[in-house]
Design a protein around this motif. Structure first.
Motif, PDB file in Angstrom:
ATOM      1  N   LYS A   2      35.073 129.924 -49.162  1.00  0.00           N
ATOM      2  CA  LYS A   2      35.552 128.581 -49.496  1.00  0.00           C
ATOM      3  C   LYS A   2      36.758 128.681 -50.430  1.00  0.00           C
ATOM      4  O   LYS A   2      36.693 129.300 -51.495  1.00  0.00           O
ATOM      5  N   LEU A   3      37.841 128.046 -50.020  1.00  0.00           N
ATOM      6  CA  LEU A   3      39.082 128.115 -50.791  1.00  0.00           C
ATOM      7  C   LEU A   3      38.919 127.511 -52.181  1.00  0.00           C
ATOM      8  O   LEU A   3      39.449 128.036 -53.165  1.00  0.00           O
TER       9      LEU A   3
ATOM     10  N   ARG B 230      45.860 133.032 -46.267  1.00  0.00           N
ATOM     11  CA  ARG B 230      45.133 131.760 -46.395  1.00  0.00           C
ATOM     12  C   ARG B 230      44.682 131.520 -47.826  1.00  0.00           C
ATOM     13  O   ARG B 230      44.721 130.380 -48.326  1.00  0.00           O
ATOM     14  N   LEU B 231      44.283 132.583 -48.520  1.00  0.00           N
ATOM     15  CA  LEU B 231      43.742 132.433 -49.863  1.00  0.00           C
ATOM     16  C   LEU B 231      44.828 132.267 -50.923  1.00  0.00           C
ATOM     17  O   LEU B 231      44.523 132.017 -52.091  1.00  0.00           O
TER      18      LEU B 231
ATOM     19  N   SER C  27      43.993 129.901 -60.258  1.00  0.00           N
ATOM     20  CA  SER C  27      44.509 131.269 -60.367  1.00  0.00           C
ATOM     21  C   SER C  27      44.391 131.743 -61.805  1.00  0.00           C
ATOM     22  O   SER C  27      44.438 130.950 -62.743  1.00  0.00           O
ATOM     23  N   MET C  28      44.236 133.040 -61.985  1.00  0.00           N
ATOM     24  CA  MET C  28      44.104 133.640 -63.312  1.00  0.00           C
ATOM     25  C   MET C  28      44.796 134.996 -63.331  1.00  0.00           C
ATOM     26  O   MET C  28      44.987 135.620 -62.286  1.00  0.00           O
TER      27      MET C  28
ATOM     28  N   GLY D 281      30.004 130.295 -60.721  1.00  0.00           N
ATOM     29  CA  GLY D 281      29.986 130.758 -59.339  1.00  0.00           C
ATOM     30  C   GLY D 281      31.394 130.853 -58.781  1.00  0.00           C
ATOM     31  O   GLY D 281      32.360 130.386 -59.380  1.00  0.00           O
ATOM     32  N   GLY D 282      31.513 131.469 -57.610  1.00  0.00           N
ATOM     33  CA  GLY D 282      32.813 131.616 -56.979  1.00  0.00           C
ATOM     34  C   GLY D 282      33.077 133.055 -56.601  1.00  0.00           C
ATOM     35  O   GLY D 282      32.171 133.902 -56.606  1.00  0.00           O
TER      36      GLY D 282
END
Length: 282
Positions: free
Chosen positions: A178-179, A201-202, A208-209, A223-224
């Motif tokens: 999931k984007l 795609r990503l 962003s970090m 999460g992620g």
């Protein structure tokens, strides 16, 4: 060299006000003005434009600011070096990319303390641009970095290829990722380029970090998924119940050693670089 002139100049770059800097430095406003006037006369240029709203740097002042910060840093390092306890023979200043602080940097510093017991060791975790600047200005002896600059005064050597792995708080594959829950990492220009090439795609992820520890904390609490250095990723998988994202390619980041050419024959530099190369192989 009158370091008070530099300190006063840098203080005004922060306050943008002569009166406020006078209060912070516990001196009179006329003394602040006199110091800046002396500095400007020595440089042969105007550093500040003074107006109703305060003091703003001129174009020349902005150019001088980086020099002033390095002068102050060099002064403090010199005081540290010359102020070492009796029996010590100086200071070796080393730095490594932030992501190496818990692995490569730790083992290297342990070795340096054992090998050079009578040398002070100053250690930083930093970023490539800052390390290059510190090397050029003589404020750093050895840097371990992602993005080298091939300048005449610098010796650059490849050290290793660091591996980054994509991990997720959920078991998933790259095509189903999931984007909105993906953190796009920006460790270096090379990493960003490879990420675009491999996973276009990503590249449009909304978050962003640039710091892996921040991304790690975020996905542990919220999460992620994101790319992390392989040892960190493996620890999350083994101890925290995370998953390697199936089908996600590993991304390799070249790592380099940098030091001044004129220092390459110094015994402590040669030994420290050799030790670093051996640690990298392990």
């Amino acid at each position: 060299m009158n370091i008070e002139l530099i300190e006063t100049f840098l203080n005004i770059t922060e306050t943008r006000n002569f009166n406020r800097s006078a209060e912070r430095l516990n001196i009179t406003q006329s003394t602040v003005s006199s110091r800046i006037r002396t500095l400007e006369q020595g440089l042969g240029t105007q550093l500040f434009e003074r107006g109703r709203t305060g003091a703003e740097l001129t174009a020349e002042g902005r150019r001088f600011e980086s020099y002033a910060r390095n002068i102050r840093l060099s002064w403090n390092l010199a005081r540290q070096d010359l102020g070492m306890p009796e029996g010590y023979d100086g200071v070796l200043r080393v730095a490594a990319q932030v992501s190496h602080r818990e692995s490569l940097l730790h083992h290297w510093v342990v070795w340096l303390r054992q090998e050079f017991p009578k040398t002070g060791i100053h250690v930083e975790a930093d970023y490539s641009k800052s390390m290059i600047d510190d090397l050029i200005f003589g404020n750093l002896d050895i840097g371990v970095l992602y993005t080298p600059q091939y300048l005449p005064d610098l010796e650059i050597q490849p050290l290793l290829d660091e591996t980054f792995i994509m991990v997720s708080s959920e078991q998933t594959g790259i095509d189903d990722l999931k984007l909105e829950s993906y953190i796009r990492m920006g460790y270096s220009p090379h990493f960003i380029t490879r990420h675009v090439e491999l996973l276009p795609r990503l590249q449009h992820a909304p978050l962003s970090m640039g710091l892996y520890s921040l991304a790690e904390d975020f996905i542990k609490s919220k999460g992620g998924s994101c790319y992390l250095p392989a040892p960190v990723a493996q620890q999350l998988i083994t101890e925290e119940g995370f998953f390697a994202v199936s089908g996600a390619p590993e991304i390799k980041q070249p790592v380099y050693i940098a030091y001044l050419v004129r220092n390459r024959h110094k015994p402590e530099i040669r030994k420290a670089v050799k030790a670093l190369q051996l640690i990298a192989i392990e």
